[in-house]
Design an enzyme around this catalytic site. Sequence first.
Site, PDB file in Angstrom:
ATOM      1  N   CYS A 182      11.241   1.372   1.813  1.00 24.78           N
ATOM      2  CA  CYS A 182      10.184   1.241   2.817  1.00 24.78           C
ATOM      3  C   CYS A 182      10.503   2.092   4.045  1.00 24.78           C
ATOM      4  O   CYS A 182      10.460   3.308   3.968  1.00 24.78           O
ATOM      5  CB  CYS A 182       9.930  -0.223   3.148  1.00 24.78           C
ATOM      6  SG  CYS A 182       8.312  -0.495   3.931  1.00 24.78           S
ATOM      7  N   GLU A 221      13.559  -5.206  -3.692  1.00 22.59           N
ATOM      8  CA  GLU A 221      14.638  -6.135  -3.358  1.00 22.59           C
ATOM      9  C   GLU A 221      14.142  -7.532  -3.003  1.00 22.59           C
ATOM     10  O   GLU A 221      14.947  -8.432  -2.765  1.00 22.59           O
ATOM     11  CB  GLU A 221      15.466  -5.582  -2.185  1.00 22.59           C
ATOM     12  CG  GLU A 221      14.922  -5.858  -0.798  1.00 22.59           C
ATOM     13  CD  GLU A 221      13.699  -5.044  -0.405  1.00 22.59           C
ATOM     14  OE1 GLU A 221      13.251  -5.188   0.749  1.00 22.59           O
ATOM     15  OE2 GLU A 221      13.177  -4.282  -1.241  1.00 22.59           O
ATOM     16  N   HIS A 266       9.024  -2.531  -2.239  1.00 17.83           N
ATOM     17  CA  HIS A 266      10.161  -3.427  -2.014  1.00 17.83           C
ATOM     18  C   HIS A 266      10.676  -4.034  -3.310  1.00 17.83           C
ATOM     19  O   HIS A 266      10.313  -5.171  -3.658  1.00 17.83           O
ATOM     20  CB  HIS A 266       9.760  -4.546  -1.058  1.00 17.83           C
ATOM     21  CG  HIS A 266       9.601  -4.108   0.354  1.00 17.83           C
ATOM     22  ND1 HIS A 266      10.671  -3.969   1.226  1.00 17.83           N
ATOM     23  CD2 HIS A 266       8.497  -3.765   1.058  1.00 17.83           C
ATOM     24  CE1 HIS A 266      10.227  -3.564   2.403  1.00 17.83           C
ATOM     25  NE2 HIS A 266       8.913  -3.429   2.332  1.00 17.83           N
TER      26      HIS A 266
END
Length: 230
Positions: free
Chosen positions: A87, A176, A174
């Site tokens: 990001c 994660e 994202h």
Amino acid sequence: MKIHVLQHSSINTLGTIEEYAKTKNYRLESTRFYETISSPELDTFDLLIIMGGPIGVYDYKENPWLRDEKTFIKQAIEAGKPVLGICLGAQLLADILGAHVYENRHMEMGWFPVKAPGSENKPEFLEGLPDKITVFHWHSRTFDLPAGVQLFESEGCKNQGFIYNGRVVALQFHPEVNEDRILSLIKRFGDVMANGPFVQKKEEMLGQSKYLAATKEFMFLVLDKFEKMI
């Protein structure tokens, strides 16, 4: 493998990155720029991960440490360190590598698919990764491609990732996130979420166990690829 993470906000927790490090018994350390401005020494880590955050890559007045962070990231790239930007981290990499970062036409907030662009010269990095996967997004900005190869795109954002020099990877989305991370984002920023074709309702973002499991698997596969670069 020794992993060092650059963090820009307490909201942007490590999620599946931390799970991966624990599974592999790898050392995981971080620099929290919202608490300190000290960067690590280049010889103390094998993989550098640059996380997201609510700031912009040109917000020097509010975050004067940004210039030092960019210098450090550039040094890591020049030293041949594997680097992953997520990001804001992807936007920082694009800027450092000479590309422009700017507001995207659409905000992307929620679960939306990304796909690898069709190409006969498929980057080696994409081998073993899904050509299309639904991942979590939370951004309003995008970037032009620097001197690298595009990795992913989405309907709402053309450039969702790139790879530079075989060792520097940028992902606008994202991979994660976990459920707690999504809930924290909604609690912190939910009241200012705009409407748009790529902004989901809060209840659509939560409880997506299928997407969360696939995202975790994707993140582990990506980090395995970095493991092989060491």
